[in-house]
Design a protein around this motif. Structure first.
Motif, PDB file in Angstrom:
ATOM      1  N   CYS A  52      40.182  36.833  26.127  1.00 27.71           N
ATOM      2  CA  CYS A  52      41.301  37.556  26.730  1.00 27.71           C
ATOM      3  C   CYS A  52      42.622  36.816  26.519  1.00 27.71           C
ATOM      4  O   CYS A  52      43.659  37.441  26.281  1.00 27.71           O
ATOM      5  CB  CYS A  52      41.047  37.775  28.220  1.00 27.71           C
ATOM      6  N   VAL A 114      43.021  47.132  35.219  1.00 27.15           N
ATOM      7  CA  VAL A 114      41.783  46.403  35.499  1.00 27.15           C
ATOM      8  C   VAL A 114      41.465  46.438  36.988  1.00 27.15           C
ATOM      9  O   VAL A 114      40.300  46.553  37.385  1.00 27.15           O
ATOM     10  CB  VAL A 114      41.897  44.948  34.991  1.00 27.15           C
ATOM     11  N   THR A 118      37.922  47.828  38.307  1.00 33.34           N
ATOM     12  CA  THR A 118      37.014  47.006  39.107  1.00 33.34           C
ATOM     13  C   THR A 118      36.856  47.562  40.523  1.00 33.34           C
ATOM     14  O   THR A 118      35.853  47.274  41.191  1.00 33.34           O
ATOM     15  CB  THR A 118      37.516  45.557  39.199  1.00 33.34           C
ATOM     16  N   ARG A 125      38.243  54.737  34.291  1.00 29.96           N
ATOM     17  CA  ARG A 125      37.332  54.070  33.356  1.00 29.96           C
ATOM     18  C   ARG A 125      36.908  55.015  32.243  1.00 29.96           C
ATOM     19  O   ARG A 125      36.935  54.658  31.064  1.00 29.96           O
ATOM     20  CB  ARG A 125      36.100  53.577  34.120  1.00 29.96           C
ATOM     21  N   ALA A 215      45.657  47.655  27.575  1.00 32.40           N
ATOM     22  CA  ALA A 215      44.901  47.933  28.793  1.00 32.40           C
ATOM     23  C   ALA A 215      43.508  48.444  28.456  1.00 32.40           C
ATOM     24  O   ALA A 215      42.529  48.117  29.130  1.00 32.40           O
ATOM     25  CB  ALA A 215      45.648  48.961  29.653  1.00 32.40           C
ATOM     26  N   ILE A 218      41.290  45.323  27.375  1.00 32.06           N
ATOM     27  CA  ILE A 218      40.859  44.503  28.503  1.00 32.06           C
ATOM     28  C   ILE A 218      39.956  45.298  29.438  1.00 32.06           C
ATOM     29  O   ILE A 218      38.969  44.782  29.971  1.00 32.06           O
ATOM     30  CB  ILE A 218      42.072  43.965  29.280  1.00 32.06           C
ATOM     31  N   GLY A 219      40.291  46.574  29.646  1.00 33.86           N
ATOM     32  CA  GLY A 219      39.462  47.396  30.519  1.00 33.86           C
ATOM     33  C   GLY A 219      38.032  47.507  30.025  1.00 33.86           C
ATOM     34  O   GLY A 219      37.071  47.400  30.792  1.00 33.86           O
ATOM     35  N   VAL A 222      36.140  44.336  30.730  1.00 36.95           N
ATOM     36  CA  VAL A 222      35.727  44.259  32.142  1.00 36.95           C
ATOM     37  C   VAL A 222      34.533  45.168  32.389  1.00 36.95           C
ATOM     38  O   VAL A 222      33.587  44.809  33.103  1.00 36.95           O
ATOM     39  CB  VAL A 222      36.898  44.641  33.063  1.00 36.95           C
ATOM     40  N   ALA A 236      36.470  39.144  37.698  1.00 34.35           N
ATOM     41  CA  ALA A 236      36.926  40.045  36.643  1.00 34.35           C
ATOM     42  C   ALA A 236      38.445  40.154  36.633  1.00 34.35           C
ATOM     43  O   ALA A 236      39.060  40.333  35.576  1.00 34.35           O
ATOM     44  CB  ALA A 236      36.301  41.425  36.827  1.00 34.35           C
ATOM     45  N   LEU A 237      39.061  40.023  37.806  1.00 37.38           N
ATOM     46  CA  LEU A 237      40.518  40.110  37.878  1.00 37.38           C
ATOM     47  C   LEU A 237      41.209  38.928  37.195  1.00 37.38           C
ATOM     48  O   LEU A 237      42.417  38.978  36.946  1.00 37.38           O
ATOM     49  CB  LEU A 237      40.964  40.197  39.340  1.00 37.38           C
ATOM     50  N   PRO A 240      42.699  39.804  33.170  1.00 32.19           N
ATOM     51  CA  PRO A 240      44.083  40.178  32.845  1.00 32.19           C
ATOM     52  C   PRO A 240      45.086  39.072  33.155  1.00 32.19           C
ATOM     53  O   PRO A 240      46.176  39.060  32.583  1.00 32.19           O
ATOM     54  CB  PRO A 240      44.331  41.414  33.721  1.00 32.19           C
TER      55      PRO A 240
END
Length: 343
Positions: A52, A114, A118, A125, A215, A218-219, A222, A236-237, A240
């Motif tokens: 990331c 994200v 999450t 999603r 996004a 990264i999404g 996750v 998970a946070l 980003p």
């Protein structure tokens, strides 16, 4: 006053350096804690973090990022160079933070996406995972339009300012205002006049980010990590966050380079007429070129196979941002060596 610029620049950049350090430390510490609580998955967790960070650093070098930051830095420096009372040196350090605020705004979109993923927002999603979804189609149009419009407008403003400066320096050395331009130019340039400080680049980065290109990346990471039960939600946070650390670092370095290159040339009449004209001209051409290719790709997608658009859309911009930074760095270094003028 020019001799004070490096020290002033260091003071202005200190909060930015601290912020990037906090982002890096926070993300690394959170992922480290997740790796400790799940030792069997530690290599994968740490690998996700490194991936990331590299994605953020790589995305910072995208051609639209570099063109937007470079042209805005040039414009801010021109605005701060309007008199002989020291405001030029006072304005220069602030211009060096342009890349940080742009990248922070862009990263905010990634972080928000994200957070929603999450939190279990299944609709987002699913939309992010499907390019043909309504959200995917909308952002596929929104992103290219916003970035291209900004690049074209900031390039036009810089071209006008550069032309006015060259006319002034070519006569008696006094600056003259840029030509007023036509009504359409004034209308569309009005929003850019609000970008009078680097902080104003935060909403610009936000608008660029709503294209959801990063996004989505990264999404999906996750989602993959969550489905494999590798990361709890709190860990998970951190993804980003480390993404933002990589992006803000590289975009800040780009703005610092451009502030030094442009600012160095502004302090000498001969350099403004030669070196700064070349560097500013390349920045303007890059902005127009990136916007043209981006709009051509969008037109091809919406209109189908149009020969002229298709050829332009086929231009590969993957390494254009890296090439631009490399060009500016080499040009600045070579010029410094040839003139042996202290900065």
């Amino acid at each position: 006053m020019a001799s004070l610029a490096p020290a002033a620049s260091s003071r202005a950049l200190l909060p930015v350096v601290v912020a990037i350090g906090v982002l890096t430390a926070l993300g690394a510490a959170t992922l480290g804690a997740a790796a400790v609580t799940a030792p069997g998955s530690a290599p994968t967790v740490l690998g996700l973090g490194v991936t990331c960070w590299l994605l953020g650093a790589r995305h910072a070098l995208d051609a639209d990022h570099i063109a937007a930051i470079d042209n805005t830095t040039r414009r801010l420096l021109d605005r701060s160079d309007g008199d002989s009372t020291g405001t030029a040196d006072a304005g220069r350090p602030r211009a060096a933070t342009t890349g940080f605020w742009f990248a922070l705004g862009h990263s905010t979109v990634v972080f928000a996406a994200v957070v929603l993923i999450t939190a279990g927002v299944a609709v987002l999603r699913d939309q992010l995972a499907d390019d043909g979804s309504p959200l995917g189609r909308f952002t596929g149009v929104w992103g290219p339009l916003v970035s291209s419009a900004f690049l074209l407008l900031i390039a036009v403003l810089n071209l006008r300012m550069l032309a006015a400066t060259r006319r002034a320096l070519g006569t008696d050395g006094d600056r003259v205002p840029a030509p007023a331009g036509g009504p359409l130019t004034r209308l569309f340039a009005a929003p850019l006049r609000r970008i009078d400080t680097p902080r104003a680049m935060y909403p610009v980065g936000l608008l660029f980010g709503l294209g959801f290109d990063t996004a989505t990346t990264i999404g999906l990471i996750v989602i993959a990590a969550g489905s494999a039960a590798l990361l709890p939600a709190w860990a998970a946070l951190a993804l980003p966050v480390v993404f933002a650390a990589g992006m803000t670092l590289v975009d800040t370095l780009d703005a610092v380079l451009m502030e030094r290159a442009y600012g160095w040339a502004l302090r000498d009449r001969r350099r403004r007429l030669t070196y700064n004209t070349v560097v500013t001209g390349v920045s303007i051409l890059a902005a127009v070129g990136v916007a043209a290719v981006t709009l051509a790709a969008l037109g091809t997608e919406l209109l189908g196979d149009v020969p002229v658009l298709g050829r332009l859309a086929a231009v590969d911009l993957q390494y254009a941002g890296v090439a631009l930074v490399g060009f500016f760095a080499v040009a600045f270094a070579v010029t410094l060596l040839r003139t042996r003028t202290p900065t």
